[in-house]
Design an enzyme around this catalytic site. Structure first.
Site, PDB file in Angstrom:
ATOM      1  N   GLU A  24       0.822  -1.213   0.000  1.00 43.30           N
ATOM      2  CA  GLU A  24       0.000   0.000   0.000  1.00 43.30           C
ATOM      3  C   GLU A  24       0.858   1.265   0.000  1.00 43.30           C
ATOM      4  O   GLU A  24       0.473   2.283  -0.593  1.00 43.30           O
ATOM      5  CB  GLU A  24      -0.912   0.023   1.237  1.00 43.30           C
ATOM      6  CG  GLU A  24      -2.038  -0.997   1.210  1.00 43.30           C
ATOM      7  CD  GLU A  24      -1.621  -2.361   1.768  1.00 43.30           C
ATOM      8  OE1 GLU A  24      -0.412  -2.626   1.899  1.00 43.30           O
ATOM      9  OE2 GLU A  24      -2.524  -3.164   2.053  1.00 43.30           O
ATOM     10  N   ILE A  31      25.619  -2.730 -21.787  1.00 45.26           N
ATOM     11  CA  ILE A  31      25.750  -3.647 -20.646  1.00 45.26           C
ATOM     12  C   ILE A  31      24.788  -4.821 -20.761  1.00 45.26           C
ATOM     13  O   ILE A  31      24.872  -5.776 -20.002  1.00 45.26           O
ATOM     14  CB  ILE A  31      25.565  -2.864 -19.327  1.00 45.26           C
ATOM     15  CG1 ILE A  31      26.557  -1.704 -19.267  1.00 45.26           C
ATOM     16  CG2 ILE A  31      25.744  -3.739 -18.108  1.00 45.26           C
ATOM     17  CD1 ILE A  31      28.023  -2.084 -19.449  1.00 45.26           C
ATOM     18  N   GLY A  32      23.857  -4.779 -21.685  1.00 45.57           N
ATOM     19  CA  GLY A  32      23.029  -5.957 -21.900  1.00 45.57           C
ATOM     20  C   GLY A  32      21.576  -5.633 -22.183  1.00 45.57           C
ATOM     21  O   GLY A  32      21.080  -5.885 -23.274  1.00 45.57           O
ATOM     22  N   ARG A  62      10.444   1.293  -3.984  1.00 42.94           N
ATOM     23  CA  ARG A  62      10.907   0.140  -4.747  1.00 42.94           C
ATOM     24  C   ARG A  62      11.023  -1.100  -3.854  1.00 42.94           C
ATOM     25  O   ARG A  62      11.649  -1.066  -2.795  1.00 42.94           O
ATOM     26  CB  ARG A  62      12.249   0.437  -5.397  1.00 42.94           C
ATOM     27  CG  ARG A  62      12.705  -0.704  -6.230  1.00 42.94           C
ATOM     28  CD  ARG A  62      13.756  -0.366  -7.253  1.00 42.94           C
ATOM     29  NE  ARG A  62      14.368  -1.625  -7.657  1.00 42.94           N
ATOM     30  CZ  ARG A  62      13.833  -2.482  -8.516  1.00 42.94           C
ATOM     31  NH1 ARG A  62      12.692  -2.189  -9.108  1.00 42.94           N
ATOM     32  NH2 ARG A  62      14.434  -3.618  -8.811  1.00 42.94           N
ATOM     33  N   GLU A  87      30.634   1.344 -13.197  1.00 44.21           N
ATOM     34  CA  GLU A  87      30.071   2.684 -13.096  1.00 44.21           C
ATOM     35  C   GLU A  87      31.194   3.673 -12.860  1.00 44.21           C
ATOM     36  O   GLU A  87      32.012   3.469 -11.974  1.00 44.21           O
ATOM     37  CB  GLU A  87      29.090   2.738 -11.918  1.00 44.21           C
ATOM     38  CG  GLU A  87      28.383   4.062 -11.744  1.00 44.21           C
ATOM     39  CD  GLU A  87      29.200   5.113 -11.014  1.00 44.21           C
ATOM     40  OE1 GLU A  87      28.912   6.301 -11.234  1.00 44.21           O
ATOM     41  OE2 GLU A  87      30.117   4.781 -10.272  1.00 44.21           O
ATOM     42  N   HIS A 122      21.478   6.055 -15.077  1.00 48.03           N
ATOM     43  CA  HIS A 122      20.422   6.290 -14.096  1.00 48.03           C
ATOM     44  C   HIS A 122      19.853   7.704 -14.181  1.00 48.03           C
ATOM     45  O   HIS A 122      18.905   8.022 -13.481  1.00 48.03           O
ATOM     46  CB  HIS A 122      20.938   5.989 -12.689  1.00 48.03           C
ATOM     47  CG  HIS A 122      21.291   4.536 -12.519  1.00 48.03           C
ATOM     48  ND1 HIS A 122      22.568   4.065 -12.707  1.00 48.03           N
ATOM     49  CD2 HIS A 122      20.525   3.456 -12.259  1.00 48.03           C
ATOM     50  CE1 HIS A 122      22.574   2.749 -12.536  1.00 48.03           C
ATOM     51  NE2 HIS A 122      21.350   2.355 -12.270  1.00 48.03           N
ATOM     52  N   CYS A 124      25.584   1.036 -16.985  1.00 48.55           N
ATOM     53  CA  CYS A 124      24.705  -0.037 -16.518  1.00 48.55           C
ATOM     54  C   CYS A 124      23.773  -0.403 -17.667  1.00 48.55           C
ATOM     55  O   CYS A 124      23.845   0.194 -18.749  1.00 48.55           O
ATOM     56  CB  CYS A 124      23.930   0.397 -15.274  1.00 48.55           C
ATOM     57  SG  CYS A 124      23.271  -0.999 -14.329  1.00 48.55           S
TER      58      CYS A 124
HETATM   59  N1  GLN Z   1      23.107  -7.189 -17.946  1.00 44.76           N
HETATM   60  C1  GLN Z   1      22.296  -6.516 -17.005  1.00 44.76           C
HETATM   61  C2  GLN Z   1      21.526  -5.410 -17.690  1.00 44.76           C
HETATM   62  O1  GLN Z   1      22.020  -4.839 -18.581  1.00 44.76           O
HETATM   63  C3  GLN Z   1      23.096  -5.936 -15.859  1.00 44.76           C
HETATM   64  C4  GLN Z   1      22.218  -5.294 -14.828  1.00 44.76           C
HETATM   65  C5  GLN Z   1      22.921  -4.756 -13.591  1.00 44.76           C
HETATM   66  O2  GLN Z   1      24.035  -4.354 -13.637  1.00 44.76           O
HETATM   67  N2  GLN Z   1      22.259  -4.689 -12.488  1.00 44.76           N
HETATM   68  O3  GLN Z   1      20.424  -5.089 -17.312  1.00 44.76           O
HETATM   69 ZN    ZN Z   2      24.876  -2.248 -13.571  1.00 42.67          ZN
END
Ligand code: GLN
Ligand code: ZN
Length: 770
Positions: free
Chosen positions: A17, A446-447, A530, A680, A709, A741
């Site tokens: 909630e 990063i993916g 979160r 980072e 971010h 990231c």
């Molecule tokens: N490979 C993941 C992504 O790109 C890495 C995530 C992370 O660093 N928390 O989302």
């Molecule tokens: Zn990351």
């Protein structure tokens, strides 16, 4: 009578909630009053639940709208300039949320005087948990004083309903030790000015009718500087005399007291709480040092994990502590229950045998109450509960599903060479370059790529049954193909498939491994609104079938460039789960590593030339005490190597870590022996690279040049500037260009131009350096 006590309760609510109310308020859909009404109802519910379970000391003031560290700092006037606080009176919710989330540029903030570019306070992990607190920012100009006695208000709120609560304050020394000063000074300098404010808060508690206050000093389980040690003496001398009639329970948790025990025993407080789950062997020394005339609170029920307590064993400990202390004992969870889910009641889909073995916050408090009664009324009074606890233990011991002989045999057969690549990095680098033929400063991400509303819709459709598995797969493949084509067109040297098929980087793999279970509503607050629902590792881990090979091979077939394979590493899988406690964490981690090793080998066999094994949680697993760190680093590094070492020299292993203070673990990170690591660095303006200056990191590095971010697109110039700084510290042939990231939280509107800029930055630098 033994008091059944609690140290803190989950804030988020039975159905999250608080999350709903916060997000509606931030979106401008509800007024402050609505948010506060929800919060008050959650607190009332928490009190009723805990009192209903027979808890004598119900905590209050443990609730926070966003974060208890931030809200403690605000109550004591530790508020930096620029966030709309006038310097008088309590801080507004606008100030609170601007500090927590950064300025949004809203009308309300403007009217309140929040600077439009005011950034969020730094956020970091609360000790070794996955809860994040906001780091109070202090300066010499900070003038501590009590702006708002939120604890007295909480005590009154309870009493108005007939519930005398135990207000919980984060103690003054831990508050300062967890804070930072922008001006380079020592936060402890503020202690003399902060103590009168704490004393006033305690007096207010006594006036409000509280008889106990819980003062949390978790820093007492860490190594203390001599200055911090002295600060404790000064602080508790002041607090002890502040409010006659108010008894102070000094709460320590997340570890043992060890060399700090003498100091703690000298503090003039009425009671002491010990975490006997993390540090069971600290009890004897504590019993000796802590006078029988003072209260002792025994944290016998694990507040950090989800397993039922072995009541028989806990009772034995309790009985060992009791002689001479019969009227001065409390039983409690080891720490606040903030870190575990609220209740098992809704978890009807769990394997029934597993469910039997679990206890969430509600069930943990019932155990606390049972233990207190067992001591006071004798075992017979709680015979049924003890028998049930015994039966569960017998069942666990006999459950063949927990222990797979093949897994044990495989672990026993691991040899040191299995944790070792075939050749050292320089040999591998040559082989990889011959195979991949990458330009200088190769560009990669990063993916993950944007998890758009469309992706979420597809997943929801699959869950609802509106979409068949085949239709879902076809849609995910279409998105993947589009993403690969786009990366090819832009000129990304090492493309990724985008991770559209993954909801969460741990859950995706946990669902495909044996030994993992998932709750329906086992939410735990991570920060603010979160929440995460960590999986539960309850049995031996195996990989029944390949998990990512099909998708990686498919994506790789769409491009002539080397497609990067993506896995979550063993330490992160462990760290972000609730882990079985019937074997060492190291053993569970090695099992996961072996399962991932098979996946790595299968990816290689499918032609994937670069495999990234993410370890964003590597640093957070580090023990709080320096003395315990080497052992953790030894097995954590070994597990990563076990997972990644079987590949040929010309297959590149990458890893990724997010925010981390690398300085103290850089040697271990190098020992992981990944061919490349991405980290980072954008937010700290390459500040993190300083660690790599002191320590000559031998392999390749991709320092993030784009802060993923932040909702903005960095320019080519900005990325060139950051990359140049990196080239001053790391030889060009060992540098990569990448964001810091995964891109899953960003939209394509940002990711497209930012990746284009990244490629342009690489081209410009290559031309300059040629
Ligand atoms: N490979 C993941 C992504 O790109 C890495 C995530 C992370 O660093 N928390 O989302
Ligand atoms: Zn990351």
């Amino acid at each position: 009578m033994t008091i059944a006590a609690n140290l803190g309760w989950p804030r988020i609510g039975p159905r999250r909630e608080l999350k709903t109310a916060l997000e509606a308020h931030w979106a401008g859909d509800t007024a402050e009053a609505d948010l506060l009404t929800t919060a008050a109802a959650l607190r009332a519910g928490a009190r009723a639940t805990q009192a209903g379970l027979g808890i004598g000391h119900v905590p209050s003031g443990d609730f926070a709208l966003y974060d208890h560290v931030l809200e403690t700092a605000l109550a004591f006037g530790l508020i930096p300039d620029g966030y709309g606080w006038s310097g008088e009176g309590p801080a507004s919710l606008t100030t609170l949320f601007a500090l927590a989330r950064g300025a949004r540029g809203s009308e309300i903030e403007h009217a309140a005087g929040v600077a439009p570019d005011a950034p969020a306070l730094e956020m970091t992990k609360w000790f070794d948990t996955n809860y994040h607190y906001l780091v109070p920012r202090l300066s010499d100009a900070t003038k501590p004083r009590l702006l708002e006695n939120r604890w007295a208000a909480a005590a009154r709120e309870g009493l108005a309903e007939g519930c005398r609560t135990r207000p919980v304050l984060l103690g003054p020394v831990s508050l300062l030790l967890l804070s930072k000063r922008g001006d380079g000074g020592d936060p402890l300098d503020l202690l003399p000015r902060l103590l009168p404010a704490y004393a006033e808060a305690l007096r207010g508690l006594a006036e409000a009718g509280a008889t106990w206050a819980q003062v949390d000093e978790p820093c007492l389980v860490t190594e203390l500087s001599s200055r911090a040690g002295e600060a404790y003496g000064v602080a508790f001398d002041a607090l002890a005399t502040a409010a006659p009639g108010l008894q102070i329970l000094l709460a320590t948790y997340f570890g043992g007291l060890r060399e700090n025990l003498g100091l703690i025993a000298s503090l003039p407080v009425a009671g002491l709480h010990l975490d006997l789950v993390r540090a069971p062997d600290g009890l004897d020394a504590a019993l000796e040092a802590w006078p029988t005339g003072r209260w002792l609170s025994l944290g016998l029920v694990d507040g950090r994990n989800v397993w039922r307590t072995d009541l028989r064993a806990a009772l034995k400990t309790l009985q060992r502590a009791a002689p001479g202390r019969e009227r001065r004992l409390m039983v409690a969870p080891s720490c606040s229950l903030l870190h575990i889910p609220l209740s098992l009641a809704g978890e009807t889909a769990l394997d029934p045998a597993l469910r039997q073995r679990l206890a969430f916050a509600r069930e943990k408090l019932a155990e606390v109450r049972t233990l207190a009664r067992a001591l006071d009324e004798g075992e017979g009074a709680v015979g049924a509960a003890l028998a049930e606890s015994d039966a569960v233990r017998r069942e666990v011991a006999a459950d063949a599903r927990l222990r797979d002989p093949a897994v044990a045999a495989r672990l026993a057969a691991v040899t040191p060479d299995m944790e070792q690549r075939r050749s050292p990095y320089p040999v591998r680098a040559t082989a990889q370059q011959a195979r991949l033929n990458l330009p200088a400063l190769p560009v990669t991400t990063i993916g993950s790529l944007p998890q758009t509303a469309e992706v979420r819709r597809l997943r929801a459709g699959l869950a609802r049954g509106a979409l068949t598995g085949a239709a879902y797969d076809a849609e995910i493949r279409r998105l993947t193909a589009e993403a690969v084509a786009w990366q090819d067109a832009v000129g990304v040297d090492v493309p990724v498939h985008g991770e559209f098929e993954r909801n969460d980087m741990v859950k995706y793999f946990g669902e495909r491994l044996s030994g993992f279970a998932f709750t329906k509503g086992g939410w735990v607050q991570s920060y603010g609104s979160r929440c995460v629902a960590p999986p539960i590792v309850w049995a031996d881990v195996t990989r029944p079938a390949p998990m990512t090979v099909e998708m990686a091979a498919y994506a790789g077939s769409l491009t002539p460039r080397p497609m990067k394979g993506m896995l979550t590493g063993p330490v992160t899988m462990l760290q972000w789960s609730f882990v079985r406690d019937d074997q060492p964490r190291e053993t569970t981690c090695r099992q996961i590593a072996l399962a991932l090793r098979d996946e790595v080998q299968d990816l290689e066999a499918a032609g994937i030339a670069i495999i990234q094994v993410d370890e964003p949680a590597f640093r957070e697993g580090l023990p709080l005490r320096a003395a315990d760190r080497d052992d953790y680093l030894r097995w954590a590094v070994a597990c990563f190597r076990l997972a990644t070492s079987p590949v040929r020299d010309d297959t590149a292993i990458h890893t990724h870590m997010c925010y981390a203070e690398f300085g103290d673990v850089i040697g271990a990170i190098a020992a992981m022996d990944a061919d490349a690591i991405s980290i980072e660095t954008a937010r700290s303006g390459m500040g993190l690279l300083r660690a790599f200056e002191v320590f000559d990191y031998p392999n390749e590095i991709g320092p993030g040049v784009w802060d993923i971010h932040a909702p903005r697109v960095p320019s080519v110039d900005e990325m060139v500037r950051l990359a140049r700084q990196a080239t001053e510290r790391i030889p060009l042939r060992r540098l990569w260009l990448n964001p810091d990231c995964g891109c899953k939280t960003r939209g394509w509107g940002e990711v497209r131009p930012a990746v284009e800029n990244l490629v342009a930055a690489a081209r410009q630098l290559r031309a300059e350096l040629a």
